[in-house]
Design a protein around this motif. Sequence first.
Motif, short mmCIF file in Angstrom:
data_model
loop_
_atom_site.label_atom_id
_atom_site.label_comp_id
_atom_site.label_asym_id
_atom_site.label_seq_id
_atom_site.Cartn_x
_atom_site.Cartn_y
_atom_site.Cartn_z
N ASN A 186 0.82 -1.21 0.00
CA ASN A 186 0.00 0.00 0.00
C ASN A 186 0.86 1.26 0.00
OD1 ASN A 186 1.00 -0.17 2.57
ND2 ASN A 186 -0.95 0.19 3.61
N LEU A 187 2.04 1.15 -0.58
CA LEU A 187 2.98 2.28 -0.63
C LEU A 187 3.14 2.78 -2.06
CD1 LEU A 187 5.72 0.77 1.71
CD2 LEU A 187 4.07 2.56 2.31
N MET A 188 3.17 4.08 -2.23
CA MET A 188 3.39 4.67 -3.54
C MET A 188 4.84 4.42 -3.97
SD MET A 188 1.43 8.34 -3.21
CE MET A 188 2.35 8.86 -1.77
N THR A 189 5.02 4.06 -5.22
CA THR A 189 6.38 3.78 -5.69
C THR A 189 6.82 4.68 -6.83
OG1 THR A 189 5.50 2.06 -7.16
CG2 THR A 189 6.32 1.35 -5.00
N GLU A 190 5.93 5.57 -7.28
CA GLU A 190 6.31 6.47 -8.37
C GLU A 190 5.97 7.91 -8.02
OE1 GLU A 190 6.40 5.37 -12.30
OE2 GLU A 190 5.78 3.31 -12.00
N VAL A 191 6.01 8.22 -6.73
CA VAL A 191 5.71 9.57 -6.30
C VAL A 191 6.71 10.54 -6.93
CG1 VAL A 191 7.07 9.24 -4.18
CG2 VAL A 191 5.37 11.08 -4.29
N ALA A 192 6.21 11.65 -7.45
CA ALA A 192 7.08 12.65 -8.08
C ALA A 192 7.56 13.63 -7.01
CB ALA A 192 6.32 13.41 -9.17
N ALA A 193 8.84 13.64 -6.77
CA ALA A 193 9.40 14.46 -5.70
C ALA A 193 9.58 15.90 -6.17
CB ALA A 193 10.73 13.89 -5.22
N THR A 194 8.47 16.63 -6.23
CA THR A 194 8.49 17.99 -6.76
C THR A 194 8.64 19.05 -5.69
OG1 THR A 194 6.07 17.96 -6.70
CG2 THR A 194 7.14 17.37 -8.79
N ASN A 195 8.66 18.65 -4.43
CA ASN A 195 8.90 19.59 -3.34
C ASN A 195 9.56 18.86 -2.17
OD1 ASN A 195 6.81 18.33 -1.76
ND2 ASN A 195 5.29 19.52 -2.89
N ALA A 196 9.96 19.62 -1.15
CA ALA A 196 10.68 19.02 -0.03
C ALA A 196 9.87 17.95 0.68
CB ALA A 196 11.09 20.12 0.96
N LYS A 197 8.56 18.18 0.80
CA LYS A 197 7.71 17.19 1.47
C LYS A 197 7.75 15.86 0.74
CE LYS A 197 3.32 17.09 0.65
NZ LYS A 197 1.88 17.42 0.54
N LEU A 198 7.67 15.90 -0.60
CA LEU A 198 7.63 14.68 -1.38
C LEU A 198 9.00 14.00 -1.45
CD1 LEU A 198 5.20 15.75 -4.21
CD2 LEU A 198 4.70 14.37 -2.20
N VAL A 199 10.07 14.78 -1.39
CA VAL A 199 11.41 14.18 -1.29
C VAL A 199 11.51 13.38 -0.01
CG1 VAL A 199 13.86 14.67 -0.98
CG2 VAL A 199 12.56 15.92 -2.70
N GLY A 200 11.01 13.96 1.09
CA GLY A 200 11.00 13.25 2.37
C GLY A 200 10.11 12.03 2.33
N ARG A 201 9.02 12.12 1.58
CA ARG A 201 8.11 10.98 1.50
C ARG A 201 8.77 9.79 0.83
NH1 ARG A 201 2.36 12.46 -0.55
NH2 ARG A 201 2.32 13.34 1.56
N LYS A 202 9.58 10.05 -0.19
CA LYS A 202 10.31 8.95 -0.83
C LYS A 202 11.15 8.18 0.18
CE LYS A 202 11.07 10.04 -5.71
NZ LYS A 202 12.09 10.22 -6.74
N LEU A 203 11.86 8.91 1.00
CA LEU A 203 12.71 8.29 2.00
C LEU A 203 11.87 7.51 3.01
CD1 LEU A 203 15.62 7.98 3.02
CD2 LEU A 203 15.26 10.02 4.42
#
Length: 297
Positions: free
Chosen positions: A219-236
């Motif tokens: 249930n985890l996103m695997t192609e999230v687009a890291a377009t801001n600091a929040k989403l960069v952190g979400r990848k990690l």
Amino acid sequence: MTALPPTERRNPATTDIDLLPTLDLLRAVNAADAEVPAAVARALPVLAEAVDAAVAALRGGGRVHYVGAGSSGRYAVLDAAELAPTYGLEPGRITAHLAGGPAALAQAVEGAEDSEPAGREAVAGLRPGDVVLGLAASGRTPYVAGALAAAREVGAKAVLVSCNPQAPLADLADLHVCTDTGPEVVTGSTRMKAGSAQKLVLHGFSTAVMVRLGRTWSNLMTEVAATNAKLVGRKLTILTQATGADPDTCRAALRSTEGELKPALVLLLTGTTPAAARAALHSADGVVRAALDKLRP
């Protein structure tokens, strides 16, 4: 006289709504809203067919078109807009068409929904195997009719999402996802129960399509687009949740895959190299579970 669709009939439970104290008024709205999930649940078998058709279309290089007017069209625009940052979906694969164009997002464009030719024009370029998802609470919007008719003519799949079991547009559709929410708290205000039902249908549809296409692992996103600091952190965060590895190890994996989440995930779960992880994903059409099966003994 033609019978009114359910969305236009008076609700006998709220005829005195203007006399109620504020708290009781809100309770009446809330009680009506609570009816929506059950209406959507009854439509899930047909919605599942629509999802499978959309997955087949997208896997085959085709497209999915959301088409709607007024509130229905606005909900469609919002749903489609979230798919690129959330799931990395390429532009143009799922597109929303709102009667009246972008201007209608913020302000009603009078008469836009009454044009069947405009609905046809909105989906110009349809190909066999594409999917048109027409949203019309009453099931009779001419703009949506034009798009559904165009789909039928070229061999694309035509799907109607309405709140009217007797929707006139159902004759133009291969599938009718009907969420019969009945009369609104305020008569005819289909942004209420009907709108909530359409939002739930869209959320379920797009989420299921993305999962079936392998745009998630578990249930985890695997192609999230890291377009801001929040989403960069979400990848990690996703990598640490998926693998149990510490943040430093996950950062190193992401660096080795040039920031790409999927190969980093496969790398960490199998101990392979970035190149091998990418190769496995490519041969598995980007589906992480299938790539893992290829790499594990």
